[in-house]
Write a protein that holds these residues in place. Structure first.
Motif, PDB file in Angstrom:
ATOM      1  N   THR A  46     -11.357  25.686   7.409  1.00 19.65           N
ATOM      2  CA  THR A  46     -10.191  25.280   6.667  1.00 19.65           C
ATOM      3  C   THR A  46     -10.625  24.481   5.537  1.00 19.65           C
ATOM      4  O   THR A  46     -10.318  24.316   4.315  1.00 19.65           O
ATOM      5  CB  THR A  46      -9.234  24.494   7.308  1.00 19.65           C
ATOM      6  N   ALA A  47     -11.858  23.369   5.967  1.00 21.12           N
ATOM      7  CA  ALA A  47     -12.367  22.564   4.937  1.00 21.12           C
ATOM      8  C   ALA A  47     -13.738  22.345   5.138  1.00 21.12           C
ATOM      9  O   ALA A  47     -14.188  22.222   6.303  1.00 21.12           O
ATOM     10  CB  ALA A  47     -11.459  21.253   4.936  1.00 21.12           C
ATOM     11  N   PRO A  48     -14.503  22.041   4.112  1.00 21.69           N
ATOM     12  CA  PRO A  48     -16.147  22.090   4.168  1.00 21.69           C
ATOM     13  C   PRO A  48     -16.472  20.605   4.949  1.00 21.69           C
ATOM     14  O   PRO A  48     -17.482  20.610   5.725  1.00 21.69           O
ATOM     15  CB  PRO A  48     -16.682  22.044   2.913  1.00 21.69           C
ATOM     16  N   GLY A  49     -15.329  19.776   5.173  1.00 18.14           N
ATOM     17  CA  GLY A  49     -16.036  18.491   5.675  1.00 18.14           C
ATOM     18  C   GLY A  49     -15.668  18.449   7.040  1.00 18.14           C
ATOM     19  O   GLY A  49     -16.055  17.280   7.814  1.00 18.14           O
ATOM     20  N   ILE A  50     -15.167  19.510   7.707  1.00 22.49           N
ATOM     21  CA  ILE A  50     -14.894  19.342   9.193  1.00 22.49           C
ATOM     22  C   ILE A  50     -15.968  20.262   9.891  1.00 22.49           C
ATOM     23  O   ILE A  50     -16.225  21.524   9.920  1.00 22.49           O
ATOM     24  CB  ILE A  50     -13.611  20.148   9.620  1.00 22.49           C
ATOM     25  N   ASP A  51     -16.903  19.667  10.449  1.00 19.59           N
ATOM     26  CA  ASP A  51     -18.088  20.205  11.015  1.00 19.59           C
ATOM     27  C   ASP A  51     -17.583  20.633  12.652  1.00 19.59           C
ATOM     28  O   ASP A  51     -16.416  20.484  13.076  1.00 19.59           O
ATOM     29  CB  ASP A  51     -19.194  19.329  11.142  1.00 19.59           C
ATOM     30  N   SER A  52     -18.492  21.003  13.434  1.00 20.77           N
ATOM     31  CA  SER A  52     -18.208  21.670  14.656  1.00 20.77           C
ATOM     32  C   SER A  52     -17.673  20.460  15.744  1.00 20.77           C
ATOM     33  O   SER A  52     -16.852  20.858  16.443  1.00 20.77           O
ATOM     34  CB  SER A  52     -19.544  22.370  15.315  1.00 20.77           C
ATOM     35  N   GLU A  53     -18.471  19.389  15.456  1.00 18.41           N
ATOM     36  CA  GLU A  53     -17.805  18.463  16.366  1.00 18.41           C
ATOM     37  C   GLU A  53     -16.409  17.703  16.085  1.00 18.41           C
ATOM     38  O   GLU A  53     -15.456  17.684  17.034  1.00 18.41           O
ATOM     39  CB  GLU A  53     -18.647  17.064  16.091  1.00 18.41           C
ATOM     40  N   GLY A 104       0.800  -1.214   0.057  1.00 13.45           N
ATOM     41  CA  GLY A 104      -0.009  -0.199   0.000  1.00 13.45           C
ATOM     42  C   GLY A 104       0.846   1.081   0.031  1.00 13.45           C
ATOM     43  O   GLY A 104       1.868   1.164  -0.491  1.00 13.45           O
ATOM     44  N   ALA A 105       0.255   2.381   0.645  1.00 11.68           N
ATOM     45  CA  ALA A 105       1.091   3.468   0.759  1.00 11.68           C
ATOM     46  C   ALA A 105       0.935   4.457   2.052  1.00 11.68           C
ATOM     47  O   ALA A 105      -0.007   3.730   2.809  1.00 11.68           O
ATOM     48  CB  ALA A 105       0.492   4.558  -0.378  1.00 11.68           C
ATOM     49  N   ASP A 106       1.716   4.954   2.351  1.00 11.22           N
ATOM     50  CA  ASP A 106       1.727   5.673   3.700  1.00 11.22           C
ATOM     51  C   ASP A 106       0.447   6.663   3.590  1.00 11.22           C
ATOM     52  O   ASP A 106       0.194   7.138   2.331  1.00 11.22           O
ATOM     53  CB  ASP A 106       2.926   6.347   4.129  1.00 11.22           C
ATOM     54  N   LEU A 107      -0.179   7.280   4.685  1.00 12.38           N
ATOM     55  CA  LEU A 107      -0.833   8.277   4.619  1.00 12.38           C
ATOM     56  C   LEU A 107      -0.644   9.429   4.177  1.00 12.38           C
ATOM     57  O   LEU A 107      -1.583  10.187   3.331  1.00 12.38           O
ATOM     58  CB  LEU A 107      -1.667   8.391   5.934  1.00 12.38           C
ATOM     59  N   GLY A 108       0.611   9.821   4.207  1.00 13.17           N
ATOM     60  CA  GLY A 108       0.918  11.219   3.896  1.00 13.17           C
ATOM     61  C   GLY A 108       0.951  11.242   2.293  1.00 13.17           C
ATOM     62  O   GLY A 108       0.731  12.286   1.685  1.00 13.17           O
ATOM     63  N   ARG A 109       1.441  10.146   1.737  1.00 20.75           N
ATOM     64  CA  ARG A 109       1.318  10.028   0.340  1.00 20.75           C
ATOM     65  C   ARG A 109      -0.072  10.083  -0.455  1.00 20.75           C
ATOM     66  O   ARG A 109      -0.463  10.688  -1.234  1.00 20.75           O
ATOM     67  CB  ARG A 109       2.064   8.706  -0.342  1.00 20.75           C
ATOM     68  N   MET A 110      -1.065   9.205   0.472  1.00 18.82           N
ATOM     69  CA  MET A 110      -2.594   9.301   0.033  1.00 18.82           C
ATOM     70  C   MET A 110      -2.984  10.617   0.055  1.00 18.82           C
ATOM     71  O   MET A 110      -3.850  11.243  -0.918  1.00 18.82           O
ATOM     72  CB  MET A 110      -3.237   8.486   0.886  1.00 18.82           C
ATOM     73  N   ILE A 111      -2.552  11.560   1.054  1.00 24.46           N
ATOM     74  CA  ILE A 111      -3.209  12.902   1.133  1.00 24.46           C
ATOM     75  C   ILE A 111      -2.856  13.715   0.292  1.00 24.46           C
ATOM     76  O   ILE A 111      -3.405  14.417  -0.576  1.00 24.46           O
ATOM     77  CB  ILE A 111      -2.776  13.355   2.584  1.00 24.46           C
ATOM     78  N   ARG A 112      -1.376  13.572  -0.161  1.00 23.39           N
ATOM     79  CA  ARG A 112      -0.704  14.309  -1.225  1.00 23.39           C
ATOM     80  C   ARG A 112      -1.259  14.184  -2.827  1.00 23.39           C
ATOM     81  O   ARG A 112      -1.605  14.776  -3.655  1.00 23.39           O
ATOM     82  CB  ARG A 112       0.558  14.108  -1.270  1.00 23.39           C
ATOM     83  N   HIS A 113      -1.483  12.894  -2.867  1.00 26.13           N
ATOM     84  CA  HIS A 113      -2.126  12.300  -4.201  1.00 26.13           C
ATOM     85  C   HIS A 113      -3.546  12.733  -4.276  1.00 26.13           C
ATOM     86  O   HIS A 113      -3.870  13.151  -5.448  1.00 26.13           O
ATOM     87  CB  HIS A 113      -2.072  10.641  -4.180  1.00 26.13           C
ATOM     88  N   ARG A 114      -4.401  12.804  -3.148  1.00 25.31           N
ATOM     89  CA  ARG A 114      -5.508  13.303  -3.511  1.00 25.31           C
ATOM     90  C   ARG A 114      -5.788  14.817  -3.940  1.00 25.31           C
ATOM     91  O   ARG A 114      -6.634  15.346  -4.676  1.00 25.31           O
ATOM     92  CB  ARG A 114      -6.489  13.206  -2.233  1.00 25.31           C
ATOM     93  N   LEU A 115      -4.709  15.512  -3.332  1.00 27.57           N
ATOM     94  CA  LEU A 115      -4.444  17.071  -3.791  1.00 27.57           C
ATOM     95  C   LEU A 115      -4.488  17.372  -4.993  1.00 27.57           C
ATOM     96  O   LEU A 115      -4.535  18.526  -5.878  1.00 27.57           O
ATOM     97  CB  LEU A 115      -3.477  17.639  -2.930  1.00 27.57           C
ATOM     98  N   LYS A 116      -3.982  16.262  -5.905  1.00 32.17           N
ATOM     99  CA  LYS A 116      -3.784  16.363  -7.380  1.00 32.17           C
ATOM    100  C   LYS A 116      -4.878  16.035  -8.132  1.00 32.17           C
ATOM    101  O   LYS A 116      -4.882  16.228  -9.357  1.00 32.17           O
ATOM    102  CB  LYS A 116      -2.415  15.463  -7.841  1.00 32.17           C
ATOM    103  N   HIS A 117      -5.844  15.658  -7.596  1.00 33.81           N
ATOM    104  CA  HIS A 117      -7.390  15.318  -8.391  1.00 33.81           C
ATOM    105  C   HIS A 117      -7.582  16.207  -9.065  1.00 33.81           C
ATOM    106  O   HIS A 117      -7.810  17.418  -8.620  1.00 33.81           O
ATOM    107  CB  HIS A 117      -8.318  14.820  -7.404  1.00 33.81           C
ATOM    108  N   PRO A 118      -7.935  16.087 -10.155  1.00 36.01           N
ATOM    109  CA  PRO A 118      -8.637  17.148 -11.319  1.00 36.01           C
ATOM    110  C   PRO A 118     -10.095  17.708 -10.719  1.00 36.01           C
ATOM    111  O   PRO A 118     -10.245  18.939 -11.214  1.00 36.01           O
ATOM    112  CB  PRO A 118      -8.752  16.265 -12.700  1.00 36.01           C
ATOM    113  N   VAL A 119     -10.505  16.796 -10.277  1.00 39.19           N
ATOM    114  CA  VAL A 119     -12.145  17.432  -9.654  1.00 39.19           C
ATOM    115  C   VAL A 119     -11.775  18.024  -8.084  1.00 39.19           C
ATOM    116  O   VAL A 119     -11.418  17.150  -7.156  1.00 39.19           O
ATOM    117  CB  VAL A 119     -13.097  16.331  -9.581  1.00 39.19           C
ATOM    118  N   PRO A 120     -12.064  19.463  -7.908  1.00 39.23           N
ATOM    119  CA  PRO A 120     -11.891  20.038  -6.534  1.00 39.23           C
ATOM    120  C   PRO A 120     -12.431  19.431  -5.480  1.00 39.23           C
ATOM    121  O   PRO A 120     -11.730  19.386  -4.372  1.00 39.23           O
ATOM    122  CB  PRO A 120     -12.229  21.361  -6.961  1.00 39.23           C
TER     123      PRO A 120
END
Length: 300
Positions: free
Chosen positions: A255-262, A103-119
């Motif tokens: 910072t990110a829409p997916g982070i709610d108050s909880e 597999g891959a480390d979580l850091g690489r997974m996070i960075r890979h997602r940042l390059k996705h063409p769909v925001p």
């Protein structure tokens, strides 16, 4: 910060055998040597091999640290911790043979997602990020109950298996245990961005030190990028010691829409400057995330 070690020339180790394992190719490098893919002839399987070169830079401290890591992980039998199969040395290297995670480390997974063409797909889905962190907390809680504080939790030290998305903690190279005698007051170890304020100041660490790092990891997994200043490790360490509440430039929910108050509450609590204000244990932090999942209708 982490001590330097002798450099490793791939040409000197590729094809070389350590125990009954033959080195195939390099995977990566870290604070305690380099990691290679090896082939274990006795069981006909691929494994990971960590090599630490012997030499003046390694000295006695590095050798003891390397050995203590292997002995520490050897007693931690948990599905969210990468096991070590063997430890040894030859004239040039100390070595550890461990499970190879496909597999891959979580850091690489996070960075890979940042390059996705769909925001909208550039950040990990909250339920995915929370699920991964909850599993890591299971492994950490188990380690803590056995008297082990990892001290270097970060996305790069969380390997995620490709088949079942199971995260596994790696690199206990600077873990603090009841056995270690070389950690002294004032010694700073770990990766600056994920260090707790007490760790940055070289004070004694405990389980809540790892929970601080996991709060930062959770924030990063949810946001894709942490809202922090671009500063060198020295300035970052000073900030952690003198102005720890100024690490993040914006609140998690801003910072990110997916982070709610909880989720914001959980991140803020786990990254509190004073450890008595953080979660008391990995299980307590995991329980808070489990409650969030239930409220989201995802289930525990």
């Amino acid at each position: 910060m982490n001590s330097a070690v002798e450099p490793i020339d791939q040409k000197h180790v590729i094809g070389r055998s350590f125990g009954n394992v033959t080195i195939v190719r390099e995977l990566g490098r870290g604070s305690m040597g380099a990691v290679f893919i090896g082939f274990q002839k006795s069981l006909k399987r691929q494994v990971a091999v960590k090599l630490l070169p012997k030499g003046p830079q390694t000295a006695d401290w590095g050798a003891r640290q390397f050995q203590d890591e292997a002995e520490t992980v050897a007693v931690l039998a948990h599905p969210n911790i990468v096991p070590i199969f063997e430890m040894g040395e030859d004239d040039d290297y100390y070595f550890q043979v461990m499970q190879l995670v496909d597999g891959a480390d979580l850091g690489r997974m996070i960075r890979h997602r940042l390059k996705h063409p769909v925001p909208s797909k550039r950040r990990m889905a909250p339920q995915t990020a929370v699920g991964l962190v909850m599993q890591v907390l299971e492994g950490l809680g188990y380690a803590h109950k056995h008297g082990v504080v990892h001290q270097d939790m970060k996305p790069a030290n969380i390997m995620v298996d490709r088949a079942d998305l199971r995260p596994m903690i790696v690199d206990f190279g600077i873990a603090r245990t009841a056995r270690t005698e070389y950690w002294a007051e004032g010694m700073v170890v770990g990766s600056a961005l994920y260090l707790s304020p007490e760790q940055a100041a070289g004070r004694e660490t405990d389980a809540r030190t790892d929970l601080y790092a996991m709060g930062v990891v959770l924030f990063e997994a949810l946001a894709g990028q942490l809202p922090v200043r671009q500063e060198d490790d020295t300035d970052l360490l000073m900030r952690k010691m003198e102005r720890p509440d100024t690490l993040f430039l914006t609140r998690p929910s801003e910072t990110a829409p997916g982070i709610d108050s909880e989720l914001e509450r959980i991140i803020v609590k786990s990254t509190a400057a004073l450890r008595e204000d953080r979660f008391s244990s990995a299980e307590a932090m995991r329980a808070a995330l489990r409650d969030w999942r239930v409220h989201q209708g995802i289930g525990a």
